[in-house]
Write a protein that holds these residues in place. Sequence first.
Motif, PDB file in Angstrom:
ATOM      1  N   ARG A 182       1.565   7.931  -7.849  1.00  9.87           N
ATOM      2  CA  ARG A 182       0.352   8.674  -8.226  1.00  9.87           C
ATOM      3  C   ARG A 182       0.642   9.640  -9.368  1.00  9.87           C
ATOM      4  NH1 ARG A 182      -3.019  10.213  -2.798  1.00  9.87           N
ATOM      5  NH2 ARG A 182      -3.131   8.117  -1.944  1.00  9.87           N
TER       6      ARG A 182
ATOM      7  N   TYR B  45      -1.046  16.964  -7.202  1.00  9.49           N
ATOM      8  CA  TYR B  45      -0.017  16.010  -6.764  1.00  9.49           C
ATOM      9  C   TYR B  45       1.382  16.631  -6.793  1.00  9.49           C
ATOM     10  CZ  TYR B  45      -3.281  12.063  -6.858  1.00  9.49           C
ATOM     11  OH  TYR B  45      -4.305  11.191  -6.608  1.00  9.49           O
TER      12      TYR B  45
ATOM     13  N   CYS C 160       0.828  -1.198   0.000  1.00  7.38           N
ATOM     14  CA  CYS C 160       0.000   0.000   0.000  1.00  7.38           C
ATOM     15  C   CYS C 160       0.864   1.251   0.000  1.00  7.38           C
ATOM     16  CB  CYS C 160      -0.933   0.015   1.199  1.00  7.38           C
ATOM     17  SG  CYS C 160      -2.030   1.439   1.221  1.00  7.38           S
TER      18      CYS C 160
ATOM     19  N   CYS D 184       0.468   3.893  -2.923  1.00  3.03           N
ATOM     20  CA  CYS D 184      -0.016   5.212  -2.537  1.00  3.03           C
ATOM     21  C   CYS D 184       1.082   6.275  -2.549  1.00  3.03           C
ATOM     22  CB  CYS D 184      -0.652   5.144  -1.146  1.00  3.03           C
ATOM     23  SG  CYS D 184      -2.102   4.087  -1.103  1.00  3.03           S
ATOM     24  N   HIS D 185       2.304   5.904  -2.851  1.00  5.11           N
ATOM     25  CA  HIS D 185       3.408   6.864  -2.861  1.00  5.11           C
ATOM     26  C   HIS D 185       3.137   7.940  -3.911  1.00  5.11           C
ATOM     27  CE1 HIS D 185       7.464   8.493  -3.330  1.00  5.11           C
ATOM     28  NE2 HIS D 185       7.628   8.094  -2.076  1.00  5.11           N
TER      29      HIS D 185
END
Length: 174
Positions: free
Chosen positions: A17, A62, A8, A12-13
Amino acid sequence: MPESRNCCALICHINVRIGWTIFGILFGISAVLTYAIKFENWSATATSAIATLFACQTLWIYWALKKNTIVEWKRSRFLPLIWPNIFIGLLGLIGCIICYIFAGIMHQGAGSISALYGENLWITGSWSLVITKWTWQNAFFARRYVAKLDKDSVTSDVEVTSEEEEADVGSMKI
């Protein structure tokens, strides 16, 4: 259990992304060009272009998170990202449903390449759903970050209040 946590953390890093978002933008640009030049499907061209613009908005968010410039953003900068994105995403979802219904009523095909030439509402509906994905992702991210800002401001207010109380108590002792 630690293996799933590491997985995860990798998925999710922020760099992952950003990578997926860049992939989405490149895919969207290629879709715009393909639907316009090869298939002349103008509704799919428009919806894929809109989805790509919202993917660019995601990349902007992001990137600000990665470069840590997002911490300088005020709450007022996040609020316009929430409700307009939710509303546009809802329009995309409604558009998807309407496109699928009309594509079915008109017996449009999507199972062969020849069926993709000209207007094809199956493709337009799919890109409307992609608009919903990007806009709601942006809205929920902004909402979550506003909640974090609100929580941090409450925590900092409590800390300031307790420091002031300690100073008042300290001055009373003297």
